[in-house]
Design a protein around this motif. Structure first.
Motif, short mmCIF file in Angstrom:
data_model
loop_
_atom_site.label_atom_id
_atom_site.label_comp_id
_atom_site.label_asym_id
_atom_site.label_seq_id
_atom_site.Cartn_x
_atom_site.Cartn_y
_atom_site.Cartn_z
N ALA A 1 75.83 -13.78 14.09
CA ALA A 1 75.64 -12.38 14.49
C ALA A 1 74.51 -11.78 13.66
O ALA A 1 74.29 -12.16 12.51
N TRP A 2 73.81 -10.83 14.27
CA TRP A 2 72.73 -10.13 13.58
C TRP A 2 73.33 -9.19 12.53
O TRP A 2 74.27 -8.45 12.79
N GLY A 3 72.78 -9.24 11.33
CA GLY A 3 73.20 -8.37 10.24
C GLY A 3 72.47 -7.04 10.31
O GLY A 3 71.76 -6.74 11.27
N PRO A 4 72.61 -6.23 9.27
CA PRO A 4 71.96 -4.92 9.26
C PRO A 4 70.45 -5.04 9.09
O PRO A 4 69.95 -6.00 8.51
N VAL A 5 69.75 -4.04 9.58
CA VAL A 5 68.31 -3.93 9.34
C VAL A 5 68.15 -3.33 7.95
O VAL A 5 68.74 -2.29 7.65
N GLU A 6 67.39 -4.01 7.10
CA GLU A 6 67.16 -3.52 5.74
C GLU A 6 65.67 -3.31 5.54
O GLU A 6 64.86 -4.18 5.86
N MET A 7 65.32 -2.15 5.00
CA MET A 7 63.92 -1.74 4.88
C MET A 7 63.52 -1.49 3.42
O MET A 7 64.33 -0.99 2.63
N CYS A 8 62.26 -1.82 3.09
CA CYS A 8 61.70 -1.41 1.81
C CYS A 8 61.67 0.12 1.76
O CYS A 8 61.60 0.78 2.80
N PRO A 9 61.72 0.70 0.56
CA PRO A 9 61.66 2.16 0.46
C PRO A 9 60.37 2.72 1.07
O PRO A 9 59.34 2.02 1.15
N GLU A 10 60.43 3.95 1.52
CA GLU A 10 59.29 4.63 2.13
C GLU A 10 58.04 4.46 1.26
O GLU A 10 58.10 4.61 0.04
N GLY A 11 56.93 4.11 1.89
CA GLY A 11 55.66 3.97 1.19
C GLY A 11 55.42 2.61 0.58
O GLY A 11 54.35 2.35 0.03
N SER A 12 56.39 1.69 0.65
CA SER A 12 56.18 0.35 0.10
C SER A 12 56.28 -0.68 1.22
O SER A 12 56.85 -0.41 2.28
N TYR A 13 55.73 -1.86 0.96
CA TYR A 13 55.69 -2.95 1.93
C TYR A 13 56.09 -4.24 1.23
O TYR A 13 56.02 -4.35 0.00
N ALA A 14 56.50 -5.24 2.00
CA ALA A 14 56.89 -6.52 1.43
C ALA A 14 55.65 -7.29 0.99
O ALA A 14 54.78 -7.59 1.81
N ASN A 15 55.57 -7.59 -0.30
CA ASN A 15 54.45 -8.41 -0.79
C ASN A 15 54.92 -9.76 -1.30
O ASN A 15 54.14 -10.55 -1.80
N GLY A 16 56.22 -10.04 -1.17
CA GLY A 16 56.76 -11.32 -1.58
C GLY A 16 58.11 -11.58 -0.93
O GLY A 16 58.66 -10.71 -0.25
N PHE A 17 58.63 -12.79 -1.14
CA PHE A 17 59.93 -13.15 -0.56
C PHE A 17 60.56 -14.24 -1.41
O PHE A 17 59.89 -14.94 -2.17
N ALA A 18 61.87 -14.39 -1.28
CA ALA A 18 62.61 -15.48 -1.90
C ALA A 18 63.61 -16.00 -0.88
O ALA A 18 64.00 -15.28 0.05
N LEU A 19 64.01 -17.27 -1.04
CA LEU A 19 64.93 -17.91 -0.10
C LEU A 19 66.19 -18.38 -0.82
O LEU A 19 66.12 -18.86 -1.95
N LYS A 20 67.32 -18.28 -0.13
CA LYS A 20 68.57 -18.89 -0.60
C LYS A 20 68.75 -20.17 0.20
O LYS A 20 68.89 -20.13 1.42
N VAL A 21 68.74 -21.30 -0.49
CA VAL A 21 68.71 -22.61 0.17
C VAL A 21 69.88 -23.46 -0.31
O VAL A 21 70.18 -23.54 -1.51
N HIS A 22 70.52 -24.12 0.64
CA HIS A 22 71.58 -25.09 0.37
C HIS A 22 70.91 -26.46 0.41
O HIS A 22 70.45 -26.89 1.47
N PRO A 23 70.85 -27.19 -0.71
CA PRO A 23 70.14 -28.47 -0.71
C PRO A 23 70.82 -29.50 0.19
O PRO A 23 72.00 -29.39 0.51
N TYR A 24 70.07 -30.51 0.55
CA TYR A 24 70.55 -31.59 1.40
C TYR A 24 71.81 -32.20 0.80
O TYR A 24 71.86 -32.54 -0.38
N GLN A 25 72.84 -32.36 1.62
CA GLN A 25 74.14 -32.85 1.16
C GLN A 25 74.36 -34.34 1.40
O GLN A 25 75.36 -34.88 0.97
N GLY A 26 73.48 -34.98 2.13
CA GLY A 26 73.61 -36.41 2.38
C GLY A 26 74.21 -36.69 3.75
O GLY A 26 74.59 -35.78 4.48
N ASP A 27 74.28 -37.98 4.08
CA ASP A 27 74.75 -38.40 5.40
C ASP A 27 76.20 -38.86 5.43
O ASP A 27 76.69 -39.30 6.47
N ALA A 28 76.90 -38.80 4.31
CA ALA A 28 78.29 -39.28 4.27
C ALA A 28 79.17 -38.44 5.19
O ALA A 28 78.91 -37.24 5.39
N PRO A 29 80.20 -39.02 5.76
CA PRO A 29 81.12 -38.25 6.60
C PRO A 29 81.69 -37.05 5.83
O PRO A 29 82.03 -37.17 4.65
#
Length: 195
Positions: free
Chosen positions: A43-71
């Motif tokens: 489902a789509w989450g909330p729209v989140e905005m930078c404060p008035e007068g500012s813009y996104a100049n960077g980003f970060a990611l939350k990543v789940h590393p590869y878990q392998g091929d085991a059952p």
């Protein structure tokens, strides 16, 4: 409620995004940029905005590393996107339950203007993952890769035609939605604000 008032409410900017009613963004925007390859889970989450007068100049990611091929191993890949705003604030929409936040990547002299979302194709058999990584285009011409490892290639969105990215919304599947085969982040869209 009268029909005219109802139509005005439904047609207000941000009132209905992707078929789901959401609260309107906290600041005016002039464009929503999307990728054509987003996955349909969650489902789509909330729209989140930078404060008035500012813009996104960077980003970060939350990543789940590869878990392998085991059952029983379950990969979820990209779980979250956080925008870093030019005034020092950070914003994020819905975030998956797995993984860790990586370091921020910044445009050297500009703001975010476009995105490319790596998305694994639907699996007939095997582990569903959905979004695997993010790349962004900056107003200064730089392209930045997130730290998601094997992010995969995805088509680019159209860039902001005027102004720069100032907000985001993510589509995330809750844990256990596919009987133990989780996907976390499925799609993302960025909001552009005028200069």
């Amino acid at each position: 409620m009268q029909l005219g008032a109802l139509l005005c409410l439904l047609l207000a900017p941000g009132a209905v995004l992707g078929g789901q009613a959401k609260a309107p963004p906290s600041r005016p925007y002039n464009q929503v940029i999307v990728v054509p390859n987003g996955a349909p889970g969650g489902a789509w989450g909330p729209v989140e905005m930078c404060p008035e007068g500012s813009y996104a100049n960077g980003f970060a990611l939350k990543v789940h590393p590869y878990q392998g091929d085991a059952p029983g191993e379950d990969d979820t890949g990209l779980n979250g996107i956080r925008l870093h705003c030019s005034d020092g604030a950070t914003v994020q929409s819905s975030v998956g339950a797995w993984g860790r936040w990586g370091g921020a990547r910044y445009c050297p002299r500009g703001y975010l203007r476009a995105l490319s979302l790596g998305v694994q194709p639907r699996q007939d058999a095997g582990d569903e993952v959905a979004a695997t990584g993010l790349r962004v285009g900056c107003s200064d011409g730089e392209r930045l890769d997130g730290d998601a490892g094997d992010a995969g290639e995805g088509p680019w969105s159209r860039p902001c035609s005027s102004g720069s990215v100032c907000g985001l919304q993510t589509r995330v599947e809750e844990p256990g939605a596919q009987r133990g085969d989780n996907t976390a982040l499925n799609d993302a869209r960025f909001f552009c604000c005028p200069p």
